[in-house]
Design a protein around this motif. Structure first.
Motif, short mmCIF file in Angstrom:
data_model
loop_
_atom_site.label_atom_id
_atom_site.label_comp_id
_atom_site.label_asym_id
_atom_site.label_seq_id
_atom_site.Cartn_x
_atom_site.Cartn_y
_atom_site.Cartn_z
N GLU A 261 0.90 -1.25 0.18
CA GLU A 261 0.16 0.00 -0.07
C GLU A 261 0.90 1.30 -0.03
O GLU A 261 0.73 2.20 -0.75
CB GLU A 261 -0.73 -0.10 1.25
CG GLU A 261 -1.97 -1.07 1.14
CD GLU A 261 -2.88 -1.39 2.50
OE1 GLU A 261 -4.12 -1.28 2.16
OE2 GLU A 261 -2.20 -0.85 3.46
N SER A 264 2.38 1.72 -3.33
CA SER A 264 1.41 2.05 -4.27
C SER A 264 1.14 3.49 -4.25
O SER A 264 0.97 4.39 -5.19
CB SER A 264 0.16 1.36 -4.42
OG SER A 264 -0.72 1.60 -3.32
N HIS A 265 0.97 3.96 -2.95
CA HIS A 265 0.60 5.49 -2.51
C HIS A 265 1.59 6.41 -3.18
O HIS A 265 1.63 7.59 -3.78
CB HIS A 265 0.12 5.64 -1.32
CG HIS A 265 -0.96 4.78 -0.70
ND1 HIS A 265 -0.98 4.65 0.59
CD2 HIS A 265 -2.31 4.62 -1.71
CE1 HIS A 265 -2.17 4.13 0.46
NE2 HIS A 265 -2.95 4.19 -0.40
N GLN A 267 3.69 6.10 -5.58
CA GLN A 267 3.71 6.01 -6.98
C GLN A 267 2.16 6.82 -7.65
O GLN A 267 2.02 6.97 -8.54
CB GLN A 267 3.52 4.62 -7.43
CG GLN A 267 4.76 3.81 -7.49
CD GLN A 267 4.72 2.40 -7.79
OE1 GLN A 267 3.68 2.12 -8.77
NE2 GLN A 267 5.69 1.36 -7.63
N GLY A 268 1.29 7.24 -6.62
CA GLY A 268 0.24 7.99 -7.04
C GLY A 268 -0.80 7.20 -7.42
O GLY A 268 -1.83 7.44 -7.93
N GLU A 269 -0.87 5.84 -6.76
CA GLU A 269 -1.81 4.91 -7.31
C GLU A 269 -2.52 4.16 -5.94
O GLU A 269 -2.08 4.50 -4.71
CB GLU A 269 -1.31 3.64 -8.18
CG GLU A 269 -0.62 4.15 -9.45
CD GLU A 269 -1.79 4.36 -10.60
OE1 GLU A 269 -2.92 3.95 -10.31
OE2 GLU A 269 -1.51 4.71 -11.68
N THR A 270 -3.51 3.38 -6.17
CA THR A 270 -4.03 2.63 -5.10
C THR A 270 -4.29 1.15 -5.71
O THR A 270 -4.26 0.88 -6.85
CB THR A 270 -5.59 3.05 -4.69
OG1 THR A 270 -6.36 2.96 -6.03
CG2 THR A 270 -5.48 4.50 -4.40
N HIS A 273 -6.81 -0.05 -8.11
CA HIS A 273 -6.53 0.38 -9.53
C HIS A 273 -5.40 -0.22 -10.32
O HIS A 273 -5.21 0.07 -11.49
CB HIS A 273 -6.55 1.96 -9.75
CG HIS A 273 -7.70 2.83 -9.25
ND1 HIS A 273 -7.87 3.24 -8.01
CD2 HIS A 273 -8.77 2.88 -9.88
CE1 HIS A 273 -9.00 3.74 -7.89
NE2 HIS A 273 -9.89 3.41 -8.99
N MET A 274 -4.91 -1.10 -9.61
CA MET A 274 -3.75 -2.04 -10.12
C MET A 274 -4.03 -3.34 -10.57
O MET A 274 -5.11 -4.08 -10.07
CB MET A 274 -2.64 -2.06 -9.32
CG MET A 274 -1.82 -0.66 -8.83
SD MET A 274 -0.40 -1.18 -7.79
CE MET A 274 0.53 0.62 -7.91
N GLN A 278 0.91 -6.03 -11.45
CA GLN A 278 1.72 -4.73 -10.91
C GLN A 278 1.27 -4.98 -9.32
O GLN A 278 2.54 -4.59 -8.70
CB GLN A 278 0.57 -3.62 -10.97
CG GLN A 278 0.71 -2.95 -12.47
CD GLN A 278 -0.11 -1.98 -12.87
OE1 GLN A 278 -1.44 -2.02 -12.66
NE2 GLN A 278 0.15 -0.87 -13.26
#
Length: 294
Positions: A261, A264-265, A267-270, A273-274, A278
């Motif tokens: 987590e 992913s954060h 990288q600006g993602e959650t 949404h992967m 990934q």
């Protein structure tokens, strides 16, 4: 203040809380209403031990002791027994079941202690039967002493130990691996009857859309249970507590998932949404970071 005086103080405080003019919440509790708290406090003790939190553990053990005092005070009020009876039963049991310490029985190893312990419990049960104080009903089994109310993993561990004590066991560990493979094969045969592909219900890969008949579901559930039971026996052979082993793994999973987590954060993602590839890359990266730390 001595240990005895501190214990008496705790007993007196509990009695005061339950007495007229005491705490309204404590006064309205019953044996049944307190049961969930006893379970909760037990698991909090486990967590403190798992975390090696020696500052927190005394408090958690105190909370667990409170449960004993609570039950004992309610029993005293009802005229069933008192905390003195609890202590007497405990002390007598410790002395009676440790003749290698308090008498002249010989037991140089832990396995000899366990054998003596089982023999003593059997003798105690026989004594109760002679006195007519044992529970009446069908013939008693040696497995009856294992509570059905405990968590299934612990129940399975205790049942397998009981059976092993009379020689109902695999001669060597290779037999357990053969049994494990047998159970896996049986489960695969049942899974072959399912529509393909098999996907996790409600998981990232999508919900299961096919229908499973109750009869097939019951068979699959039984085979999964058999797998668990064989693994419990494997843990017993290896002198590993399965509950502790699984808790250690779940703790590791929590830490690695948090690492995923965090990455992913960053990288600006959650994670939602992967895709699976990934997330797998994040998982492997988290494992590498964990190995470097250790």
């Amino acid at each position: 203040m001595s240990t005895g005086e501190k214990f008496e103080r705790a007993v007196e405080i509990m009695a005061r809380l339950r007495a007229p003019g005491g705490c309204p919440w404590d006064r309205e509790q019953t044996f049944d209403s307190i049961k969930p708290y006893t379970l909760e406090e037990t698991y909090e003790v486990f967590e403190a031990i798992d975390n090696r939190d020696w500052q927190e553990l005394p408090g958690e053990l105190g909370d667990l002791l409170l449960q004993v005092l609570f039950y004992s005070e309610m029993a005293r009020e009802a005229g069933y027994f008192s905390v003195d009876d609890v202590l007497d039963r405990l002390s007598n049991k410790l002395i009676d079941r440790h003749p290698h310490v308090f008498a002249d029985t010989k037991a140089d190893t832990a396995s000899e202690v366990v054998r003596n312990w089982e023999a003593l419990k059997k003798a105690e049960k026989a004594g109760k039967l002679e006195k007519g104080t044992a529970p009446q009903g069908p013939q008693q089994s040696m497995l009856d002493s294992v509570s059905r109310a405990m968590p299934a993993l612990l129940e399975a561990t205790k049942l397998s130990r009981k059976a092993s004590a009379v020689g109902f066991d695999w001669p060597e560990i290779s037999g357990i691996f053969e049994k494990l493979q047998e159970e896996v094969s049986e489960l695969k045969r049942d899974l072959a009857e399912l529509p393909q592909p098999i996907r996790p219900a409600g998981g990232h890969a999508g919900s299961r859309t096919h229908h499973i008949s109750p009869e097939l579901h019951a068979r699959i559930e039984g085979e999964v249970g058999d797998l668990f039971f064989v693994l419990v026996n494997l843990a017993r052979f290896l002198e590993v507590d399965p509950e502790s082993a699984l808790r250690r793994t779940t703790k590791k999973f929590r830490e690695r998932f948090r690492g995923m987590e965090a990455q992913s954060h960053a990288q600006g993602e959650t994670l939602e949404h992967m895709n699976l590839d990934q997330m797998e890359a994040l998982w492997q990266s988290t494992k590498i970071v964990e190995e470097v730390k250790h």
